[in-house]
Design an enzyme around this catalytic site. Sequence first.
Site, PDB file in Angstrom:
ATOM      1  N   THR A  96      48.266 -31.042  23.243  1.00 56.78           N
ATOM      2  CA  THR A  96      48.016 -31.011  24.881  1.00 56.78           C
ATOM      3  C   THR A  96      47.577 -29.406  25.259  1.00 56.78           C
ATOM      4  O   THR A  96      48.722 -28.664  25.029  1.00 56.78           O
ATOM      5  CB  THR A  96      49.500 -31.383  25.739  1.00 56.78           C
ATOM      6  OG1 THR A  96      49.645 -32.575  25.127  1.00 56.78           O
ATOM      7  CG2 THR A  96      49.244 -31.383  27.134  1.00 56.78           C
ATOM      8  N   LYS A 171      45.351 -35.394  30.954  1.00 59.34           N
ATOM      9  CA  LYS A 171      46.635 -35.492  30.094  1.00 59.34           C
ATOM     10  C   LYS A 171      47.458 -34.461  30.864  1.00 59.34           C
ATOM     11  O   LYS A 171      48.647 -34.739  31.111  1.00 59.34           O
ATOM     12  CB  LYS A 171      46.501 -34.926  28.760  1.00 59.34           C
ATOM     13  CG  LYS A 171      47.763 -34.193  28.240  1.00 59.34           C
ATOM     14  CD  LYS A 171      48.541 -35.714  27.899  1.00 59.34           C
ATOM     15  CE  LYS A 171      49.997 -35.288  27.433  1.00 59.34           C
ATOM     16  NZ  LYS A 171      50.867 -36.254  27.277  1.00 59.34           N
ATOM     17  N   LYS A 239      55.550 -26.336  29.309  1.00 56.87           N
ATOM     18  CA  LYS A 239      54.316 -25.816  29.016  1.00 56.87           C
ATOM     19  C   LYS A 239      53.232 -26.793  29.957  1.00 56.87           C
ATOM     20  O   LYS A 239      52.114 -26.219  30.401  1.00 56.87           O
ATOM     21  CB  LYS A 239      54.115 -25.850  27.716  1.00 56.87           C
ATOM     22  CG  LYS A 239      52.596 -25.434  27.139  1.00 56.87           C
ATOM     23  CD  LYS A 239      51.650 -26.671  26.825  1.00 56.87           C
ATOM     24  CE  LYS A 239      52.628 -27.694  25.595  1.00 56.87           C
ATOM     25  NZ  LYS A 239      51.666 -28.885  25.195  1.00 56.87           N
TER      26      LYS A 239
END
Length: 286
Positions: A96, A171, A239
């Site tokens: 990701t 995502k 994150k």
Amino acid sequence: MSRIGFLGLGIMGKAMALNLVNAGFEVTVWNRNRQKCEELVAHGATFGDSPKAVAQACDITFAMVADPEAALAICQGPNGVAAGIGAGRGYVDMSTVDDKTSGTIADLIHHAGGRFLEAPVSGTKKPAEDGTLVILAAGDESLYQEALPALNVMGKMAPYLGGVGQGANMKLVVNMIMGGMLNIFSEGMALGQKSGLEGQAILDVLAAGAMANPMFNIKGKMCLEENYDTSFPLKHMQKDLRLALALGDRLEQPLPTAAATNEAFKQAKKSGYAEEDIAAAHKVNR
Ligand code: NAP
């Protein structure tokens, strides 16, 4: 059958690579901490010396590493993927990251003559083990077609979303929503329990109504049992929130709820829960 490379054997990568080995693919693995390769080698994988060596030896190399810094680190430099990829070979980054990082990696791979696909995944440790991830593919369409047999082993669906960046953006949107849901869920649980309600009763009422979803069930149970065994490390969720907020900044899209959620996850990290499951965000509220 294609020779497959796999870089990054953390919680997700280990399970995904193992499924490829068990499905009969010829798999070469590499991980920064070499010890993590041993279990895969014991199951029939070959040990690769560096990302470069793996990319050189394989038709398609997959990667599943922590964050943008790691994704770039394994591509660049004399031992990186770009140094080994060569003409015609494929690189599929399933980590990701944000669309800019993905674009930089695509440029590195294309410059070296290779083809690039981004394919971040939705789903955590158990779906990775079960081969039921949702894979968000974008980039080179010919590589997508060639990688599909392997993607279908790792996931239950792998839609092709378009040009590089569209998988990364999808995502980040999905995880931003997930983080926000988890954050308000945790606050609600804490408020309810403080007011004297039974935690399980709150879960049962939520599960019976329009807000029912597997995440509240699974993470709620973890909160009640105070079991925060890691499926999705909390630091990675923070994150993802950080990357979603940066995308919002760039597109001038206000994201006040995501910003508040990011602060809650930063607080949880500061409290020492970075390596625990995302459910541990609840410990700050309790
Ligand atoms: P993890 O268990 O923390 O594993 C991280 C992997 O990245 C390890 O193989 C680690 O190597 C490697 N790595 C970190 N920094 C590196 C660097 N500078 N150079 C080379 N390798 C580096 O993470 P994970 O849960 O498997 O997640 C992997 C990716 O999938 C992340 O982008 C995460 O956001 C995403 N994701 C995770 C989940 C989940 O539920 N866990 C779900 C969907 C997506 P070492 O072993 O040497 O440290």
